[in-house]
Design a protein around this motif. Structure first.
Motif, PDB file in Angstrom:
ATOM      1  N   TYR A 135      46.017 -62.295 -72.039  1.00 38.35           N
ATOM      2  CA  TYR A 135      45.866 -60.842 -72.082  1.00 38.35           C
ATOM      3  C   TYR A 135      44.574 -60.373 -71.429  1.00 38.35           C
ATOM      4  CZ  TYR A 135      49.386 -61.736 -75.563  1.00 38.35           C
ATOM      5  OH  TYR A 135      50.503 -62.183 -76.196  1.00 38.35           O
ATOM      6  N   LYS A 136      43.587 -61.249 -71.305  1.00 38.14           N
ATOM      7  CA  LYS A 136      42.315 -60.876 -70.686  1.00 38.14           C
ATOM      8  C   LYS A 136      42.480 -60.584 -69.209  1.00 38.14           C
ATOM      9  CE  LYS A 136      39.777 -64.053 -73.643  1.00 38.14           C
ATOM     10  NZ  LYS A 136      38.924 -65.234 -73.660  1.00 38.14           N
ATOM     11  N   LYS A 137      43.415 -61.268 -68.556  1.00 36.02           N
ATOM     12  CA  LYS A 137      43.575 -61.157 -67.115  1.00 36.02           C
ATOM     13  C   LYS A 137      44.523 -60.045 -66.682  1.00 36.02           C
ATOM     14  CE  LYS A 137      42.516 -65.989 -66.351  1.00 36.02           C
ATOM     15  NZ  LYS A 137      42.984 -67.269 -65.837  1.00 36.02           N
ATOM     16  N   THR A 138      45.093 -59.331 -67.601  1.00 34.02           N
ATOM     17  CA  THR A 138      46.016 -58.256 -67.239  1.00 34.02           C
ATOM     18  C   THR A 138      45.254 -57.108 -66.587  1.00 34.02           C
ATOM     19  OG1 THR A 138      47.756 -56.799 -68.004  1.00 34.02           O
ATOM     20  CG2 THR A 138      45.931 -57.136 -69.506  1.00 34.02           C
ATOM     21  N   LYS A 139      45.914 -56.480 -65.630  1.00 32.33           N
ATOM     22  CA  LYS A 139      45.309 -55.342 -64.937  1.00 32.33           C
ATOM     23  C   LYS A 139      45.771 -54.009 -65.528  1.00 32.33           C
ATOM     24  CE  LYS A 139      45.133 -57.992 -60.695  1.00 32.33           C
ATOM     25  NZ  LYS A 139      45.718 -58.182 -59.375  1.00 32.33           N
ATOM     26  N   ALA A 140      46.382 -54.070 -66.675  1.00 30.43           N
ATOM     27  CA  ALA A 140      46.895 -52.864 -67.325  1.00 30.43           C
ATOM     28  C   ALA A 140      45.736 -52.001 -67.819  1.00 30.43           C
ATOM     29  CB  ALA A 140      47.795 -53.229 -68.492  1.00 30.43           C
ATOM     30  N   PRO A 141      45.870 -50.687 -67.707  1.00 30.59           N
ATOM     31  CA  PRO A 141      44.813 -49.802 -68.214  1.00 30.59           C
ATOM     32  C   PRO A 141      44.770 -49.839 -69.746  1.00 30.59           C
ATOM     33  CG  PRO A 141      46.719 -48.530 -67.507  1.00 30.59           C
ATOM     34  CD  PRO A 141      46.983 -49.958 -67.130  1.00 30.59           C
ATOM     35  N   THR A 142      43.616 -49.539 -70.294  1.00 26.99           N
ATOM     36  CA  THR A 142      43.490 -49.554 -71.761  1.00 26.99           C
ATOM     37  C   THR A 142      43.788 -48.195 -72.371  1.00 26.99           C
ATOM     38  OG1 THR A 142      41.131 -49.133 -71.553  1.00 26.99           O
ATOM     39  CG2 THR A 142      41.823 -51.436 -71.778  1.00 26.99           C
ATOM     40  N   ASN A 143      43.977 -47.191 -71.547  1.00 22.00           N
ATOM     41  CA  ASN A 143      44.317 -45.872 -72.069  1.00 22.00           C
ATOM     42  C   ASN A 143      45.640 -45.402 -71.464  1.00 22.00           C
ATOM     43  OD1 ASN A 143      43.401 -45.539 -69.508  1.00 22.00           O
ATOM     44  ND2 ASN A 143      41.927 -43.952 -69.963  1.00 22.00           N
ATOM     45  N   THR A 144      46.166 -44.339 -71.972  1.00 20.37           N
ATOM     46  CA  THR A 144      47.463 -43.832 -71.544  1.00 20.37           C
ATOM     47  C   THR A 144      47.393 -43.296 -70.120  1.00 20.37           C
ATOM     48  OG1 THR A 144      47.920 -43.221 -73.820  1.00 20.37           O
ATOM     49  CG2 THR A 144      49.320 -42.248 -72.141  1.00 20.37           C
ATOM     50  N   VAL A 145      48.421 -43.595 -69.346  1.00 16.41           N
ATOM     51  CA  VAL A 145      48.492 -43.175 -67.954  1.00 16.41           C
ATOM     52  C   VAL A 145      49.799 -42.412 -67.752  1.00 16.41           C
ATOM     53  CG1 VAL A 145      48.606 -43.982 -65.577  1.00 16.41           C
ATOM     54  CG2 VAL A 145      47.189 -45.188 -67.227  1.00 16.41           C
ATOM     55  N   THR A 146      49.734 -41.295 -67.052  1.00 16.31           N
ATOM     56  CA  THR A 146      50.937 -40.542 -66.719  1.00 16.31           C
ATOM     57  C   THR A 146      51.589 -41.211 -65.520  1.00 16.31           C
ATOM     58  OG1 THR A 146      49.888 -38.504 -67.462  1.00 16.31           O
ATOM     59  CG2 THR A 146      51.837 -38.270 -66.079  1.00 16.31           C
ATOM     60  N   ARG A 147      52.872 -41.460 -65.615  1.00 16.01           N
ATOM     61  CA  ARG A 147      53.574 -42.166 -64.547  1.00 16.01           C
ATOM     62  C   ARG A 147      54.783 -41.356 -64.088  1.00 16.01           C
ATOM     63  NH1 ARG A 147      51.438 -47.368 -64.627  1.00 16.01           N
ATOM     64  NH2 ARG A 147      50.661 -48.060 -66.637  1.00 16.01           N
ATOM     65  N   ASP A 148      55.130 -41.512 -62.822  1.00 21.27           N
ATOM     66  CA  ASP A 148      56.305 -40.874 -62.251  1.00 21.27           C
ATOM     67  C   ASP A 148      57.508 -41.778 -62.513  1.00 21.27           C
ATOM     68  OD1 ASP A 148      58.165 -39.457 -60.835  1.00 21.27           O
ATOM     69  OD2 ASP A 148      57.293 -39.861 -58.860  1.00 21.27           O
ATOM     70  N   MET A 149      58.280 -41.449 -63.515  1.00 20.65           N
ATOM     71  CA  MET A 149      59.400 -42.300 -63.916  1.00 20.65           C
ATOM     72  C   MET A 149      60.511 -42.342 -62.863  1.00 20.65           C
ATOM     73  SD  MET A 149      58.598 -43.864 -66.589  1.00 20.65           S
ATOM     74  CE  MET A 149      60.163 -44.627 -66.898  1.00 20.65           C
ATOM     75  N   ILE A 150      60.651 -41.277 -62.080  1.00 19.08           N
ATOM     76  CA  ILE A 150      61.671 -41.287 -61.024  1.00 19.08           C
ATOM     77  C   ILE A 150      61.317 -42.356 -59.993  1.00 19.08           C
ATOM     78  CG2 ILE A 150      62.818 -39.911 -59.235  1.00 19.08           C
ATOM     79  CD1 ILE A 150      63.404 -39.002 -62.143  1.00 19.08           C
ATOM     80  N   ALA A 151      60.037 -42.422 -59.621  1.00 22.85           N
ATOM     81  CA  ALA A 151      59.603 -43.432 -58.653  1.00 22.85           C
ATOM     82  C   ALA A 151      59.699 -44.835 -59.250  1.00 22.85           C
ATOM     83  CB  ALA A 151      58.173 -43.147 -58.206  1.00 22.85           C
ATOM     84  N   MET A 152      59.402 -44.967 -60.530  1.00 19.11           N
ATOM     85  CA  MET A 152      59.469 -46.276 -61.180  1.00 19.11           C
ATOM     86  C   MET A 152      60.902 -46.786 -61.310  1.00 19.11           C
ATOM     87  SD  MET A 152      56.657 -46.102 -64.239  1.00 19.11           S
ATOM     88  CE  MET A 152      57.020 -47.742 -64.853  1.00 19.11           C
TER      89      MET A 152
END
Length: 112
Positions: free
Chosen positions: A3-20
């Motif tokens: 889990y230390k090496k993950t590049k995931a943000p530690t706070n909430t991020v708004t994402r474009d679900m259509i693009a995802m």
């Protein structure tokens, strides 16, 4: 999983679900894939934490005998500071590190 090496943000991020949802072609299927992976990550993290905290468990502790253990506190703080499982799962999805399949779609391709 590290889990230390993950590049995931530690706070909430708004994402474009259509693009995802371009990988699956369906927003709801994308959310389902990310949600199922997040559940797997949460279970894995919970088991890791329980395994590490098991070393500090004593069967004879009572409320009066419980003392502060700095190592135990540091381990708990480490897990609290990690990105949430949903953020890790979303990052894995965006980096194409998840393998997923839809049996209904596969069955329909075979029938055609």
């Amino acid at each position: 999983m590290d889990y230390k090496k993950t590049k995931a943000p530690t706070n909430t991020v708004t994402r474009d679900m259509i693009a995802m949802s371009k990988q699956t072609g369906n927003v709801y299927e994308t959310v389902c894939v990310i949600g199922k992976r997040a559940n797997q990550i949460a279970i894995e993290m919970k088991n890791d934490l329980a395994k590490k905290l098991q070393e500090f468990a004593a069967s004879t502790d009572t409320l009066e005998e419980v003392t502060e253990n700095r190592e135990q506190i540091e381990i708990s703080r480490f897990y609290e500071r990690l990105p949430k499982p949903t953020l890790i799962a979303a990052q894995e999805y965006l980096e194409n590190k998840l393998y997923f399949s839809n049996p209904l779609k596969e069955r329909n391709k075979l029938d055609d």
